[in-house]
Scaffold this motif. Structure first.
Motif, PDB file in Angstrom:
ATOM      1  N   LEU A 133    -127.924  98.677 -34.935  1.00  5.15           N
ATOM      2  CA  LEU A 133    -126.206  98.125 -35.292  1.00  5.15           C
ATOM      3  C   LEU A 133    -125.490  98.253 -33.809  1.00  5.15           C
ATOM      4  CD1 LEU A 133    -124.780  95.932 -36.301  1.00  5.15           C
ATOM      5  CD2 LEU A 133    -123.557  98.144 -37.706  1.00  5.15           C
ATOM      6  N   THR A 134    -125.626 100.171 -33.301  1.00  7.87           N
ATOM      7  CA  THR A 134    -125.075 100.701 -32.460  1.00  7.87           C
ATOM      8  C   THR A 134    -125.612 100.130 -31.379  1.00  7.87           C
ATOM      9  OG1 THR A 134    -125.642 102.144 -32.152  1.00  7.87           O
ATOM     10  CG2 THR A 134    -123.292 102.154 -33.698  1.00  7.87           C
ATOM     11  N   GLU A 135    -126.593 100.141 -31.131  1.00 10.66           N
ATOM     12  CA  GLU A 135    -127.419 100.278 -29.735  1.00 10.66           C
ATOM     13  C   GLU A 135    -126.978  98.726 -29.493  1.00 10.66           C
ATOM     14  OE1 GLU A 135    -131.101 101.375 -29.817  1.00 10.66           O
ATOM     15  OE2 GLU A 135    -130.010 103.159 -29.902  1.00 10.66           O
ATOM     16  N   SER A 136    -127.298  97.369 -30.413  1.00 10.08           N
ATOM     17  CA  SER A 136    -127.575  95.586 -30.182  1.00 10.08           C
ATOM     18  C   SER A 136    -126.158  95.561 -29.960  1.00 10.08           C
ATOM     19  CB  SER A 136    -128.222  95.505 -32.115  1.00 10.08           C
ATOM     20  OG  SER A 136    -129.106  95.944 -31.481  1.00 10.08           O
ATOM     21  N   MET A 137    -125.268  96.283 -30.756  1.00 10.24           N
ATOM     22  CA  MET A 137    -124.005  95.965 -30.484  1.00 10.24           C
ATOM     23  C   MET A 137    -124.064  95.972 -28.460  1.00 10.24           C
ATOM     24  SD  MET A 137    -121.383  96.331 -34.119  1.00 10.24           S
ATOM     25  CE  MET A 137    -119.754  96.144 -32.994  1.00 10.24           C
ATOM     26  N   LEU A 185    -122.846  86.887 -32.722  1.00  6.59           N
ATOM     27  CA  LEU A 185    -123.789  86.958 -33.791  1.00  6.59           C
ATOM     28  C   LEU A 185    -124.560  85.860 -33.080  1.00  6.59           C
ATOM     29  CD1 LEU A 185    -122.154  88.338 -35.127  1.00  6.59           C
ATOM     30  CD2 LEU A 185    -122.714  87.739 -37.458  1.00  6.59           C
ATOM     31  N   GLY A 186    -124.171  84.813 -32.766  1.00  7.64           N
ATOM     32  CA  GLY A 186    -125.403  83.333 -32.454  1.00  7.64           C
ATOM     33  C   GLY A 186    -125.217  82.258 -33.304  1.00  7.64           C
ATOM     34  N   MET A 187    -123.620  82.124 -33.528  1.00  8.53           N
ATOM     35  CA  MET A 187    -123.686  80.927 -34.893  1.00  8.53           C
ATOM     36  C   MET A 187    -122.807  79.536 -34.013  1.00  8.53           C
ATOM     37  SD  MET A 187    -122.941  83.144 -38.555  1.00  8.53           S
ATOM     38  CE  MET A 187    -123.347  81.679 -39.541  1.00  8.53           C
ATOM     39  N   PRO A 231    -135.506  83.123 -30.558  1.00 10.02           N
ATOM     40  CA  PRO A 231    -134.627  84.314 -30.145  1.00 10.02           C
ATOM     41  C   PRO A 231    -133.845  83.840 -28.649  1.00 10.02           C
ATOM     42  CG  PRO A 231    -136.729  84.904 -30.484  1.00 10.02           C
ATOM     43  CD  PRO A 231    -137.148  83.484 -29.971  1.00 10.02           C
ATOM     44  N   GLY A 232    -132.641  84.533 -28.816  1.00  8.01           N
ATOM     45  CA  GLY A 232    -131.515  83.932 -27.756  1.00  8.01           C
ATOM     46  C   GLY A 232    -130.982  85.205 -27.518  1.00  8.01           C
ATOM     47  N   SER A 237    -130.334  88.161 -33.197  1.00  3.83           N
ATOM     48  CA  SER A 237    -131.882  88.327 -32.004  1.00  3.83           C
ATOM     49  C   SER A 237    -131.880  89.567 -31.919  1.00  3.83           C
ATOM     50  CB  SER A 237    -132.259  87.136 -30.748  1.00  3.83           C
ATOM     51  OG  SER A 237    -131.123  85.892 -31.285  1.00  3.83           O
ATOM     52  N   TRP A 238    -130.902  90.479 -31.114  1.00  2.00           N
ATOM     53  CA  TRP A 238    -130.871  91.628 -30.503  1.00  2.00           C
ATOM     54  C   TRP A 238    -131.465  92.436 -32.271  1.00  2.00           C
ATOM     55  CZ3 TRP A 238    -126.305  91.873 -27.452  1.00  2.00           C
ATOM     56  CH2 TRP A 238    -126.303  90.593 -26.272  1.00  2.00           C
ATOM     57  N   LEU A 239    -131.012  92.220 -33.007  1.00  2.32           N
ATOM     58  CA  LEU A 239    -132.222  93.256 -34.398  1.00  2.32           C
ATOM     59  C   LEU A 239    -133.037  93.033 -35.212  1.00  2.32           C
ATOM     60  CD1 LEU A 239    -128.054  93.367 -36.523  1.00  2.32           C
ATOM     61  CD2 LEU A 239    -129.090  94.738 -35.056  1.00  2.32           C
ATOM     62  N   LEU A 240    -132.599  91.567 -34.870  1.00  3.87           N
ATOM     63  CA  LEU A 240    -134.205  91.154 -35.074  1.00  3.87           C
ATOM     64  C   LEU A 240    -135.424  91.818 -33.985  1.00  3.87           C
ATOM     65  CD1 LEU A 240    -134.061  87.121 -35.889  1.00  3.87           C
ATOM     66  CD2 LEU A 240    -135.124  89.348 -37.757  1.00  3.87           C
ATOM     67  N   ALA A 241    -134.804  91.845 -32.446  1.00  4.08           N
ATOM     68  CA  ALA A 241    -136.213  92.824 -32.425  1.00  4.08           C
ATOM     69  C   ALA A 241    -136.093  94.324 -31.934  1.00  4.08           C
ATOM     70  CB  ALA A 241    -135.628  91.940 -30.351  1.00  4.08           C
ATOM     71  N   HIS A 242    -135.347  94.896 -32.356  1.00  8.58           N
ATOM     72  CA  HIS A 242    -134.503  96.115 -32.195  1.00  8.58           C
ATOM     73  C   HIS A 242    -135.963  97.227 -32.673  1.00  8.58           C
ATOM     74  CE1 HIS A 242    -132.622  99.786 -32.092  1.00  8.58           C
ATOM     75  NE2 HIS A 242    -132.490  99.193 -31.222  1.00  8.58           N
ATOM     76  N   PRO A 243    -136.591  98.377 -32.162  1.00  8.16           N
ATOM     77  CA  PRO A 243    -137.541  98.637 -32.689  1.00  8.16           C
ATOM     78  C   PRO A 243    -137.067  99.289 -33.513  1.00  8.16           C
ATOM     79  CG  PRO A 243    -136.607  99.768 -30.196  1.00  8.16           C
ATOM     80  CD  PRO A 243    -135.959  98.359 -30.407  1.00  8.16           C
ATOM     81  N   SER A 244    -135.971  99.969 -34.039  1.00  4.34           N
ATOM     82  CA  SER A 244    -135.635 100.358 -35.390  1.00  4.34           C
ATOM     83  C   SER A 244    -136.511  99.748 -36.233  1.00  4.34           C
ATOM     84  CB  SER A 244    -134.395 100.747 -36.136  1.00  4.34           C
ATOM     85  OG  SER A 244    -134.239 101.592 -34.476  1.00  4.34           O
ATOM     86  N   GLY A 245    -137.367  98.154 -36.068  1.00  3.23           N
ATOM     87  CA  GLY A 245    -138.216  98.003 -36.931  1.00  3.23           C
ATOM     88  C   GLY A 245    -137.653  97.108 -38.650  1.00  3.23           C
ATOM     89  N   LEU A 246    -136.207  96.766 -38.239  1.00  2.00           N
ATOM     90  CA  LEU A 246    -135.466  96.462 -39.999  1.00  2.00           C
ATOM     91  C   LEU A 246    -135.926  94.792 -40.351  1.00  2.00           C
ATOM     92  CD1 LEU A 246    -133.363  98.254 -37.938  1.00  2.00           C
ATOM     93  CD2 LEU A 246    -131.514  96.171 -38.988  1.00  2.00           C
TER      94      LEU A 246
END
Length: 486
Positions: A133-137, A185-187, A231-232, A237-246
């Motif tokens: 969350l913090t790295e995506s933000m 958020l991309g909405m 993705p945008g 999009s960033w949360l979906l692609a984060h290496p933490s693997g959410l």
């Protein structure tokens, strides 16, 4: 009423007595219902009474008579928020949950029911989820956020500036944060109005809270589905692609977290700060006299009127003692942010100004401290700056005594803020106000090399190191340095 064996104050933990045996800790019979009328009418008065009766930790009940502890002391709030080993964020520790006392239709569920996100995790799992969350933000364009705020502020002001009057809570403070958040958020923008209603409803704990929660979750699920395929440059999009693997559910729930807390806290902060600007003579004198900046004033508001009055919750991992009360394993504790901020132990003179002091509890503390608090500050500061630039003669249209509030168990909302001003023509959306960057103070997270330009495209050029006379005058009225560019 027969007390449940796990109710606060009714257990038999092997702890030394903390109160006079003649006055044992109360059962849940006769305890204050935090969702009841007394809290709705005067929450600060209720906190004062509970502090006098019980000390810094008070027993209360929630919907359906569910017992909990409300933290009223500043130190007790910090102790609980900073020691997850004793007070977990995982609601599955809750004995009321284990015992089946939380029904499937409970209005508490949208806020306290366990969900796969960082606010309900501790330890390594919390670090994994919070890092995502913090790295995506952290990838958000900070200057871009201010540009969004400025653009939407001009759009909202254009809707009412020709009328000579407006109601700033519904026409401004409730609309602007969601417009900005949907962008981040991309909405699409059109989601904003319905999401405002739904997020407020579910956080109030009303009978329709579950239905509102389902709407919000469904809208975010649709967003995630679209962003997984396309993705945008946005948070989803960033949360979906984060290496933490959410997982997809974890992405949806963290977007929900940002939407709920970001909108609620920023809306309330904007409304409370605007009210202070318009009604408090000490504030206006300090602001115009150069003794206080708008960011200083925002911190003062965060002390006296935090956006969230209560944050649920923490759950005791074992039998313990806190603030003179016996806490049983599985007990629920509520962080009393508003009560802790006015604790006489740390603020003996409640009238003393708190300008620039960030040691308040408004954004909680410890490992779960709000990660988006500076974005909320930036939205509030930029929006109010831009509003005052467009309508410098803004004034309250009713007597201050006519203002009313509506309180829920976790927040207190200003119902309406009617204002009046000289009617003005709407400004074309293509015209960007150069003050949007000049007036906004440099946020703490903005590197020096990324400082906003002195003027935006389309503004009149000025000599290097100088600002237009009308900008300098407005900055002087706001108590900010004048005569040179920031």
């Amino acid at each position: 009423m027969t007390s449940h064996p796990d109710d606060p104050g009714t257990g038999t933990a092997d702890l030394p007595p903390t109160r006079c045996p003649v006055h044992p800790a109360p059962s849940d019979a006769g305890l204050v219902d935090l969702l009841g009328p007394e809290n709705e009418k005067d929450p600060m008065g209720l906190y004062q009474r509970l502090r006098a009766e019980h000390g810094p930790v008070a027993p209360i009940v929630l919907d359906g008579g569910i017992p909990a502890w409300l933290l009223l002391g500043y130190r007790e709030n910090l102790e609980v928020s900073r020691t997850p080993s004793r007070f977990s964020r995982d609601s599955r520790h809750w004995h009321a949950w284990k015992d089946g006392r939380i029904t499937a239709d409970s209005p508490l569920l949208p806020v306290v029911g366990w969900q796969p996100m960082c606010t309900f995790a501790d330890g390594d799992e919390h670090e994994r989820l919070r890092a995502a969350l913090t790295e995506s933000m952290g990838r958000l364009d900070r200057r871009g956020i201010r540009r969004h705020v400025t653009r939407f502020t001009h759009q909202l002001v254009n809707d009412f500036c020709a009328d000579g009057g407006a109601e700033l809570v519904t026409a401004f403070a409730q609309r602007l944060p969601m417009l900005v958040l949907t962008q981040l958020l991309g909405m699409p923008d059109e989601y904003g109005p319905r999401l405002v209603e739904a997020t407020r409803d579910l956080m109030k704990g009303t009978e329709t809270a579950l239905r509102s929660d389902a709407y919000v979750t469904g809208a975010l699920q649709n967003l995630v589905d679209r962003r997984r395929a396309d993705p945008g440059e946005d948070l989803a999009s960033w949360l979906l692609a984060h290496p933490s693997g959410l997982t997809e559910e974890e992405v949806v729930q963290h977007l929900r977290l940002v939407l709920l807390t970001g909108n609620e806290t920023t809306t309330n902060l904007m409304a409370n700060t605007l009210r202070m600007v318009l009604t408090d003579p000490r504030f206006r004198a300090s602001l115009a006299g150069g003794h206080m900046t708008l960011p200083d004033a925002i911190e003062h508001v965060l002390w006296n009127e935090p956006p969230l009055t209560v944050i649920p919750g923490r759950w005791a991992t074992g039998d313990t003692e806190l603030g003179g009360q016996r806490i049983k394993a599985g007990d629920m504790l509520l962080l009393g942010l508003a009560a802790g901020n006015v604790d006489p132990a740390i603020r003996p003179d409640i009238a003393a100004p708190m300008y620039g002091n960030r040691s308040h509890l408004a954004f909680s503390g410890g490992p779960h401290e709000c990660p988006g608090q500076d974005i909320g500050r930036a939205i509030t500061d930029t929006a109010i700056d831009t509003l005052l630039l467009r309508l410098p003669d803004l004034r309250l249209a009713v007597d201050e005594s006519e203002l009313t509030w509506l309180s829920s168990w976790i927040s207190r909302h200003l119902v309406a803020l009617p204002v009046e001003f000289m009617p003005r023509r709407p400004e074309p959306e293509s015209i960007q106000d150069p003050s949007a960057t000049l007036f906004a103070p440099r946020p703490q997270w903005l590197p020096e090399e990324e400082a906003p330009e002195a003027a935006t495209e389309g503004s009149q050029a000025t000599a290097p190191g100088r600002v237009p006379w009308w900008v300098a005058l407005w900055r002087w009225l706001l108590g900010r340095p004048s005569g040179s560019a920031p």
